[in-house]
Design a protein around this motif. Sequence first.
Motif, PDB file in Angstrom:
ATOM      1  N   VAL A   1      29.639   6.770  48.162  1.00  0.00           N
ATOM      2  CA  VAL A   1      29.906   5.478  47.540  1.00  0.00           C
ATOM      3  C   VAL A   1      31.061   5.628  46.566  1.00  0.00           C
ATOM      4  CG1 VAL A   1      28.946   3.715  46.008  1.00  0.00           C
ATOM      5  CG2 VAL A   1      27.523   4.736  47.799  1.00  0.00           C
ATOM      6  N   SER A   2      31.885   4.594  46.454  1.00  0.00           N
ATOM      7  CA  SER A   2      32.996   4.617  45.500  1.00  0.00           C
ATOM      8  C   SER A   2      33.244   3.206  44.992  1.00  0.00           C
ATOM      9  CB  SER A   2      34.265   5.169  46.150  1.00  0.00           C
ATOM     10  OG  SER A   2      34.696   4.319  47.205  1.00  0.00           O
ATOM     11  N   GLY A   3      33.964   3.129  43.879  1.00  0.00           N
ATOM     12  CA  GLY A   3      34.472   1.853  43.390  1.00  0.00           C
ATOM     13  C   GLY A   3      33.429   0.819  43.035  1.00  0.00           C
ATOM     14  N   LEU A   4      32.388   1.192  42.315  1.00  0.00           N
ATOM     15  CA  LEU A   4      31.291   0.276  42.025  1.00  0.00           C
ATOM     16  C   LEU A   4      31.620  -0.663  40.876  1.00  0.00           C
ATOM     17  CD1 LEU A   4      27.567   1.271  41.937  1.00  0.00           C
ATOM     18  CD2 LEU A   4      28.536   0.052  39.997  1.00  0.00           C
ATOM     19  N   ASP A   5      31.300  -1.961  41.063  1.00  0.00           N
ATOM     20  CA  ASP A   5      31.409  -2.961  40.007  1.00  0.00           C
ATOM     21  C   ASP A   5      30.279  -3.969  40.193  1.00  0.00           C
ATOM     22  OD1 ASP A   5      32.270  -4.313  37.778  1.00  0.00           O
ATOM     23  OD2 ASP A   5      34.341  -4.508  38.439  1.00  0.00           O
ATOM     24  N   SER A   6      30.095  -4.853  39.224  1.00  0.00           N
ATOM     25  CA  SER A   6      28.974  -5.787  39.279  1.00  0.00           C
ATOM     26  C   SER A   6      29.290  -7.046  38.494  1.00  0.00           C
ATOM     27  CB  SER A   6      27.711  -5.127  38.710  1.00  0.00           C
ATOM     28  OG  SER A   6      26.619  -6.037  38.677  1.00  0.00           O
ATOM     29  N   ASP A   7      28.637  -8.161  38.891  1.00  0.00           N
ATOM     30  CA  ASP A   7      28.702  -9.406  38.131  1.00  0.00           C
ATOM     31  C   ASP A   7      27.395  -9.665  37.392  1.00  0.00           C
ATOM     32  OD1 ASP A   7      26.984 -10.060  40.163  1.00  0.00           O
ATOM     33  OD2 ASP A   7      28.208 -11.675  40.999  1.00  0.00           O
ATOM     34  N   GLY A   8      26.485  -8.688  37.402  1.00  0.00           N
ATOM     35  CA  GLY A   8      25.192  -8.821  36.747  1.00  0.00           C
ATOM     36  C   GLY A   8      24.071  -9.194  37.683  1.00  0.00           C
ATOM     37  N   THR A   9      24.396  -9.749  38.846  1.00  0.00           N
ATOM     38  CA  THR A   9      23.384 -10.101  39.852  1.00  0.00           C
ATOM     39  C   THR A   9      23.595  -9.332  41.157  1.00  0.00           C
ATOM     40  OG1 THR A   9      24.671 -11.973  40.701  1.00  0.00           O
ATOM     41  CG2 THR A   9      23.143 -12.408  38.889  1.00  0.00           C
ATOM     42  N   LYS A  10      24.828  -8.939  41.408  1.00  0.00           N
ATOM     43  CA  LYS A  10      25.166  -8.197  42.621  1.00  0.00           C
ATOM     44  C   LYS A  10      26.007  -6.976  42.262  1.00  0.00           C
ATOM     45  CE  LYS A  10      27.049 -11.866  44.532  1.00  0.00           C
ATOM     46  NZ  LYS A  10      26.512 -12.936  43.686  1.00  0.00           N
ATOM     47  N   ILE A  11      25.917  -5.953  43.112  1.00  0.00           N
ATOM     48  CA  ILE A  11      26.783  -4.785  43.021  1.00  0.00           C
ATOM     49  C   ILE A  11      27.819  -4.877  44.127  1.00  0.00           C
ATOM     50  CG2 ILE A  11      26.898  -2.274  43.348  1.00  0.00           C
ATOM     51  CD1 ILE A  11      24.178  -2.066  42.090  1.00  0.00           C
TER      52      ILE A  11
ATOM     53  N   SER B   1      32.983   4.667  54.907  1.00  0.00           N
ATOM     54  CA  SER B   1      33.317   4.013  56.168  1.00  0.00           C
ATOM     55  C   SER B   1      34.446   3.007  56.000  1.00  0.00           C
ATOM     56  CB  SER B   1      32.079   3.320  56.760  1.00  0.00           C
ATOM     57  OG  SER B   1      31.090   4.259  57.100  1.00  0.00           O
ATOM     58  N   ASN B   2      35.073   3.038  54.820  1.00  0.00           N
ATOM     59  CA  ASN B   2      36.205   2.158  54.524  1.00  0.00           C
ATOM     60  C   ASN B   2      35.783   0.694  54.566  1.00  0.00           C
ATOM     61  OD1 ASN B   2      38.883   2.201  53.657  1.00  0.00           O
ATOM     62  ND2 ASN B   2      39.648   1.644  55.678  1.00  0.00           N
ATOM     63  N   THR B   3      34.664   0.398  53.893  1.00  0.00           N
ATOM     64  CA  THR B   3      34.147  -0.962  53.839  1.00  0.00           C
ATOM     65  C   THR B   3      33.885  -1.374  52.392  1.00  0.00           C
ATOM     66  OG1 THR B   3      31.820  -0.305  53.978  1.00  0.00           O
ATOM     67  CG2 THR B   3      32.979  -0.666  56.061  1.00  0.00           C
ATOM     68  N   ILE B   4      33.736  -2.681  52.206  1.00  0.00           N
ATOM     69  CA  ILE B   4      33.327  -3.272  50.925  1.00  0.00           C
ATOM     70  C   ILE B   4      31.937  -3.861  51.135  1.00  0.00           C
ATOM     71  CG2 ILE B   4      34.053  -4.753  49.026  1.00  0.00           C
ATOM     72  CD1 ILE B   4      36.674  -5.118  50.826  1.00  0.00           C
ATOM     73  N   ASN B   5      31.044  -3.638  50.157  1.00  0.00           N
ATOM     74  CA  ASN B   5      29.652  -4.052  50.308  1.00  0.00           C
ATOM     75  C   ASN B   5      29.187  -4.825  49.082  1.00  0.00           C
ATOM     76  OD1 ASN B   5      28.963  -2.069  52.729  1.00  0.00           O
ATOM     77  ND2 ASN B   5      30.045  -0.894  51.172  1.00  0.00           N
ATOM     78  N   ALA B   6      28.202  -5.706  49.289  1.00  0.00           N
ATOM     79  CA  ALA B   6      27.554  -6.403  48.179  1.00  0.00           C
ATOM     80  C   ALA B   6      26.053  -6.207  48.297  1.00  0.00           C
ATOM     81  CB  ALA B   6      27.902  -7.887  48.194  1.00  0.00           C
ATOM     82  N   ILE B   7      25.423  -5.756  47.205  1.00  0.00           N
ATOM     83  CA  ILE B   7      23.980  -5.493  47.169  1.00  0.00           C
ATOM     84  C   ILE B   7      23.357  -6.389  46.108  1.00  0.00           C
ATOM     85  CG2 ILE B   7      22.200  -3.742  46.768  1.00  0.00           C
ATOM     86  CD1 ILE B   7      24.402  -1.640  47.412  1.00  0.00           C
TER      87      ILE B   7
ATOM     88  N   ASN C   1      24.218  -8.072  25.760  1.00  0.00           N
ATOM     89  CA  ASN C   1      25.427  -8.700  25.227  1.00  0.00           C
ATOM     90  C   ASN C   1      26.636  -8.501  26.128  1.00  0.00           C
ATOM     91  OD1 ASN C   1      25.473  -5.936  24.627  1.00  0.00           O
ATOM     92  ND2 ASN C   1      26.751  -6.213  22.810  1.00  0.00           N
ATOM     93  N   GLY C   2      26.395  -8.212  27.426  1.00  0.00           N
ATOM     94  CA  GLY C   2      27.514  -8.143  28.358  1.00  0.00           C
ATOM     95  C   GLY C   2      27.451  -6.957  29.292  1.00  0.00           C
ATOM     96  N   ILE C   3      28.507  -6.808  30.080  1.00  0.00           N
ATOM     97  CA  ILE C   3      28.650  -5.701  31.019  1.00  0.00           C
ATOM     98  C   ILE C   3      29.767  -4.805  30.499  1.00  0.00           C
ATOM     99  CG2 ILE C   3      29.260  -5.040  33.376  1.00  0.00           C
ATOM    100  CD1 ILE C   3      28.065  -7.647  34.345  1.00  0.00           C
ATOM    101  N   PHE C   4      29.495  -3.497  30.429  1.00  0.00           N
ATOM    102  CA  PHE C   4      30.449  -2.527  29.887  1.00  0.00           C
ATOM    103  C   PHE C   4      30.902  -1.592  30.994  1.00  0.00           C
ATOM    104  CE2 PHE C   4      27.912  -4.108  26.467  1.00  0.00           C
ATOM    105  CZ  PHE C   4      28.766  -4.168  25.361  1.00  0.00           C
ATOM    106  N   ARG C   5      32.215  -1.477  31.175  1.00  0.00           N
ATOM    107  CA  ARG C   5      32.784  -0.675  32.254  1.00  0.00           C
ATOM    108  C   ARG C   5      33.504   0.540  31.703  1.00  0.00           C
ATOM    109  NH1 ARG C   5      33.019  -6.023  33.465  1.00  0.00           N
ATOM    110  NH2 ARG C   5      32.322  -6.652  35.551  1.00  0.00           N
TER     111      ARG C   5
END
Length: 417
Positions: A73-83, A89-95, A406-410
Amino acid sequence: MKKFLTVPFVMVFIPFLISCSKDGSTDTEKEPIFDNNGTNKSILTSSDGKVYRVSATDGKANMLFDFGRQNDVSGLDSDGTKIYNGDESNTINAIDLNSKQLLWRKSFFKEESITASEVQTGFKDGVCYSIGHSGIAVALKGDGTLLWSRPLDPDFDGARNSYYPTYLSVQGKYVIVGSSRTAFWGDERNKLYLLDKTNGKPIQTFTLPAETAVTGRAKISGNTLLVPMNDLVAIDLSSGKELWRIPMPDASYGAGTPIISGSKVLLHGSRSVGMGGKLFCININNGQVVWEKDSGGDMVGYYTPTVIDGKYVLGIYENGSTVNANGRPYMVHLEDGAKLWQNDNIGLDASATYANGRLYAYGNNLTAQSESVGLMALNASNGALEWINADLNGISNTDPLIIADNGIFRSPSAPGE
């Protein structure tokens, strides 16, 4: 004379000497006081091919999704409800964070297993921006709807290629992507692309000088573009002219990703090959070095400094390794570089994410008698180890992302930071 080529004009940069003020500050033992306005809830990260949610209190982990063996897995980010994340496999995924279900899976042009693939994702203003091994930059809505797709390889013909984009950055109205030098292609492929964030159309394209590659994420402040390309180069976006340059030795890692805090630029780089690593504080207006701290080996540019509350900076002292980075964390005042603490019992493998008085990173507890490598939490006031999860110690880990009340910290090295 070094040149940058851009569309539609040519930019000629004239380097000049930069004076360096010697750090004459004295260290202090006083612990910093942080502006902590929230409570950390959970940490999102991955270890090898598995995505985890980790308790920020004690480090206990629950697996959210398994992408399978040899599918890092690489390049993980989130909006607080989804990852949002990439995989090998050179794909983008939403969990979905609640159901732990895979909501959608998108390929850049076709799904294929690529060992060298490192898909990068950055979620900003309701949009997931991403780029993968194929050199195709994309923007997707949260539901997976494609907003735009832009091939950046000038030779791309719809078939598999070997284009290695690096250091995606989402800054202001731009999506910025750099390309890195490979053994298969010449210097003519080393470019920096500034794309319109709304439609993916190129606004400016810079061709890097011969034998130069992007070494960190490009950043923008006002009308100044900062490009780590071994040296750190500041460019005026309107005229394309070089404003100033911080030179780095050719045989070193070079300039890492810069972090902008007000009128100051913080970054790791080097003065000389060997133990010439430095943490630099630079005036963005004129390129003058405000202060610098010794930071060990010349590979320290691998790390990105963590700026906290606009007052403190977490730096790394690189002890050197032929395989993995081995950085000792330390903290200084942003204003004058005075050191607050350094923990020589911890070796960090990557940059640290700060959230509400705590630092989260992958590393090694050098004093442990048993399992000592994994995801750890440090007290930001004094660098003390709070906990370590040695079960999360895979070869491929994504930088911790913290969900707090109080938010999402990256991580400071994240594309959107």
